[in-house]
Design a protein around this motif. Structure first.
Motif, mmCIF file in Angstrom:
data_model
loop_
_atom_site.group_PDB
_atom_site.id
_atom_site.type_symbol
_atom_site.label_atom_id
_atom_site.label_comp_id
_atom_site.label_asym_id
_atom_site.label_seq_id
_atom_site.Cartn_x
_atom_site.Cartn_y
_atom_site.Cartn_z
ATOM 1 N N ALA A 79 2.914 21.046 20.360
ATOM 2 C CA ALA A 79 4.010 21.534 21.201
ATOM 3 C C ALA A 79 5.265 21.752 20.371
ATOM 4 O O ALA A 79 6.038 22.680 20.628
ATOM 5 C CB ALA A 79 4.283 20.543 22.330
ATOM 6 N N SER A 80 5.477 20.906 19.361
ATOM 7 C CA SER A 80 6.628 21.047 18.473
ATOM 8 C C SER A 80 6.281 20.413 17.134
ATOM 9 O O SER A 80 5.336 19.632 17.029
ATOM 10 C CB SER A 80 7.864 20.374 19.078
ATOM 11 O OG SER A 80 7.641 18.989 19.222
ATOM 12 N N VAL A 81 7.044 20.766 16.125
ATOM 13 C CA VAL A 81 6.863 20.205 14.794
ATOM 14 C C VAL A 81 8.209 19.711 14.275
ATOM 15 O O VAL A 81 9.255 20.270 14.610
ATOM 16 C CB VAL A 81 6.260 21.223 13.802
ATOM 17 C CG1 VAL A 81 4.835 21.581 14.188
ATOM 18 C CG2 VAL A 81 7.100 22.474 13.715
ATOM 19 N N HIS A 82 8.152 18.649 13.474
ATOM 20 C CA HIS A 82 9.374 18.058 12.923
ATOM 21 C C HIS A 82 9.095 17.542 11.521
ATOM 22 O O HIS A 82 8.409 16.542 11.349
ATOM 23 C CB HIS A 82 9.851 16.895 13.805
ATOM 24 C CG HIS A 82 10.042 17.265 15.230
ATOM 25 N ND1 HIS A 82 11.132 17.983 15.675
ATOM 26 C CD2 HIS A 82 9.276 17.048 16.311
ATOM 27 C CE1 HIS A 82 11.024 18.179 16.974
ATOM 28 N NE2 HIS A 82 9.902 17.628 17.382
ATOM 29 N N THR A 83 9.613 18.252 10.523
ATOM 30 C CA THR A 83 9.483 17.830 9.132
ATOM 31 C C THR A 83 10.459 18.616 8.280
ATOM 32 O O THR A 83 10.843 19.736 8.644
ATOM 33 C CB THR A 83 8.043 18.024 8.604
ATOM 34 O OG1 THR A 83 8.000 17.622 7.233
ATOM 35 C CG2 THR A 83 7.566 19.451 8.730
ATOM 36 N N ILE A 84 10.844 18.034 7.145
ATOM 37 C CA ILE A 84 11.679 18.770 6.198
ATOM 38 C C ILE A 84 10.845 19.770 5.405
ATOM 39 O O ILE A 84 11.389 20.629 4.730
ATOM 40 C CB ILE A 84 12.430 17.833 5.237
ATOM 41 C CG1 ILE A 84 11.471 17.010 4.382
ATOM 42 C CG2 ILE A 84 13.426 16.977 5.984
ATOM 43 C CD1 ILE A 84 12.119 16.293 3.219
ATOM 44 N N ALA A 85 9.540 19.673 5.493
ATOM 45 C CA ALA A 85 8.633 20.562 4.761
ATOM 46 C C ALA A 85 8.340 21.798 5.611
ATOM 47 O O ALA A 85 7.304 21.885 6.273
ATOM 48 C CB ALA A 85 7.352 19.826 4.400
ATOM 49 N N ASP A 86 9.258 22.745 5.595
ATOM 50 C CA ASP A 86 9.121 23.943 6.436
ATOM 51 C C ASP A 86 7.794 24.664 6.240
ATOM 52 O O ASP A 86 7.201 25.155 7.185
ATOM 53 C CB ASP A 86 10.253 24.929 6.148
ATOM 54 C CG ASP A 86 11.613 24.409 6.550
ATOM 55 O OD1 ASP A 86 11.676 23.433 7.322
ATOM 56 O OD2 ASP A 86 12.621 24.971 6.080
ATOM 57 N N VAL A 108 -8.178 14.448 5.120
ATOM 58 C CA VAL A 108 -6.776 14.819 5.275
ATOM 59 C C VAL A 108 -5.960 13.543 5.311
ATOM 60 O O VAL A 108 -6.282 12.605 6.041
ATOM 61 C CB VAL A 108 -6.545 15.642 6.569
ATOM 62 C CG1 VAL A 108 -5.060 15.866 6.805
ATOM 63 C CG2 VAL A 108 -7.278 16.974 6.488
ATOM 64 N N ILE A 109 -4.933 13.515 4.504
ATOM 65 C CA ILE A 109 -4.028 12.374 4.411
ATOM 66 C C ILE A 109 -2.705 12.804 5.036
ATOM 67 O O ILE A 109 -2.160 13.863 4.688
ATOM 68 C CB ILE A 109 -3.792 11.963 2.939
ATOM 69 C CG1 ILE A 109 -5.116 11.746 2.204
ATOM 70 C CG2 ILE A 109 -2.872 10.757 2.859
ATOM 71 C CD1 ILE A 109 -6.010 10.692 2.771
ATOM 72 N N VAL A 110 -2.184 11.986 5.937
ATOM 73 C CA VAL A 110 -0.925 12.307 6.616
ATOM 74 C C VAL A 110 0.179 11.428 6.026
ATOM 75 O O VAL A 110 0.027 10.209 5.917
ATOM 76 C CB VAL A 110 -1.051 12.082 8.135
ATOM 77 C CG1 VAL A 110 0.265 12.389 8.831
ATOM 78 C CG2 VAL A 110 -2.177 12.963 8.709
ATOM 79 N N ILE A 111 1.268 12.074 5.630
ATOM 80 C CA ILE A 111 2.438 11.375 5.097
ATOM 81 C C ILE A 111 3.648 11.707 5.964
ATOM 82 O O ILE A 111 3.552 12.535 6.870
ATOM 83 C CB ILE A 111 2.697 11.752 3.621
ATOM 84 C CG1 ILE A 111 2.965 13.250 3.505
ATOM 85 C CG2 ILE A 111 1.523 11.325 2.745
ATOM 86 C CD1 ILE A 111 3.526 13.686 2.170
ATOM 87 N N ASP A 112 4.788 11.086 5.667
ATOM 88 C CA ASP A 112 5.981 11.390 6.451
ATOM 89 C C ASP A 112 7.118 11.867 5.549
ATOM 90 O O ASP A 112 6.999 11.889 4.324
ATOM 91 C CB ASP A 112 6.396 10.199 7.319
ATOM 92 C CG ASP A 112 6.702 8.957 6.532
ATOM 93 O OD1 ASP A 112 7.237 9.063 5.401
ATOM 94 O OD2 ASP A 112 6.425 7.868 7.034
ATOM 95 N N ASP A 113 8.214 12.248 6.172
ATOM 96 C CA ASP A 113 9.340 12.786 5.423
ATOM 97 C C ASP A 113 9.916 11.781 4.427
ATOM 98 O O ASP A 113 10.363 12.168 3.349
ATOM 99 C CB ASP A 113 10.442 13.268 6.375
ATOM 100 C CG ASP A 113 10.122 14.619 7.009
ATOM 101 O OD1 ASP A 113 9.088 15.235 6.657
ATOM 102 O OD2 ASP A 113 10.911 15.064 7.863
ATOM 103 N N VAL A 167 18.577 19.648 2.045
ATOM 104 C CA VAL A 167 17.540 18.704 1.610
ATOM 105 C C VAL A 167 17.855 18.227 0.192
ATOM 106 O O VAL A 167 17.775 17.030 -0.101
ATOM 107 C CB VAL A 167 16.138 19.351 1.662
ATOM 108 C CG1 VAL A 167 15.093 18.445 1.032
ATOM 109 C CG2 VAL A 167 15.777 19.678 3.102
ATOM 110 N N LEU A 168 18.255 19.141 -0.685
ATOM 111 C CA LEU A 168 18.581 18.767 -2.055
ATOM 112 C C LEU A 168 19.771 17.798 -2.084
ATOM 113 O O LEU A 168 19.773 16.822 -2.839
ATOM 114 C CB LEU A 168 18.869 20.017 -2.878
ATOM 115 C CG LEU A 168 18.783 19.909 -4.379
ATOM 116 C CD1 LEU A 168 17.492 19.277 -4.848
ATOM 117 C CD2 LEU A 168 18.973 21.266 -5.021
ATOM 118 N N ARG A 169 20.774 18.051 -1.250
ATOM 119 C CA ARG A 169 21.909 17.131 -1.172
ATOM 120 C C ARG A 169 21.463 15.748 -0.683
ATOM 121 O O ARG A 169 21.922 14.731 -1.191
ATOM 122 C CB ARG A 169 22.992 17.691 -0.243
ATOM 123 C CG ARG A 169 23.915 18.687 -0.926
ATOM 124 C CD ARG A 169 25.143 18.992 -0.084
ATOM 125 N NE ARG A 169 24.833 19.657 1.154
ATOM 126 C CZ ARG A 169 24.671 20.956 1.322
ATOM 127 N NH1 ARG A 169 24.763 21.764 0.278
ATOM 128 N NH2 ARG A 169 24.407 21.471 2.502
#
Length: 175
Positions: A79-86, A108-113, A167-169
């Motif tokens: 329904a939605s996605v949320h990650t810094i990895a566009d 498949v390995i799942v990681i987080d931000d 993200v870099l900041r």
């Protein structure tokens, strides 16, 4: 979507061909998962040439549609996605990329931000590399789980050089 285009999948599969031609001494490959084009094309090429090599897809916890699709045996759209990895945040894979993952991907390995931020910091400050969050997911998985989780000679594919300023900041502030 481009990840569903057979020509794009085939083009991205050249990464797998190059790996098998240039670095034949590996037993596992970690590839980031967005919609599955890179994962599908590359895993097909790797497994057809080196069937004993394990292929691991790395997904984001806020955008794990491929992991959910593999578990369900059908395309699951979030329904939605949320990650810094566009680049790893489509709402779902395609039927074609899911079929490739079902056939050629071992896990498949799942990681987080937070995992991603750690990998981005290491790449920036230790290696002096700017890698986009999507491309740093494989290193983040290695850092979180340890290289031994993935074999004795794993390859982590790092891709892309675009890292959004915000993200870099954030990465720089965490140092």
């Amino acid at each position: 979507h481009p990840f569903d285009d057979p020509d794009v999948i085939a083009g991205q599969g050249t990464l797998g061909l190059e790996l098998t031609q240039q670095a034949a001494d590996f037993d596992a490959v970690l590839l980031p998962i967005g919609g599955g084009g890179l994962l599908g094309g590359s895993s097909l090429a790797i497994k057809e040439r080196m069937p004993g090599v394990k292929v691991y897809g790395i997904a984001m916890s806020g955008a794990d549609s491929m992991a959910r699709s593999l578990a369900a045996g059908k395309v699951v759209e979030l329904a939605s996605v949320h990650t810094i990895a566009d680049g790893l945040s489509p709402r779902g894979p395609s039927a074609a990329t899911l079929a490739l993952a079902q056939r050629y991907v071992d896990d498949v390995i799942v990681i987080d931000d937070d995992d991603l931020y750690g990998a981005l910091r290491l790449l920036l400050y230790e290696e002096h590399l700017v890698v986009e969050p999507s491309g740093a997911a494989t290193l983040a998985a290695l850092m979180r789980h340890g290289a031994a989780r993935f074999g004795t000679r794993p390859v982590a594919v790092l891709s892309g050089g675009f890292c959004a300023d915000d993200v870099l900041r954030s990465v720089a502030k965490m140092a």
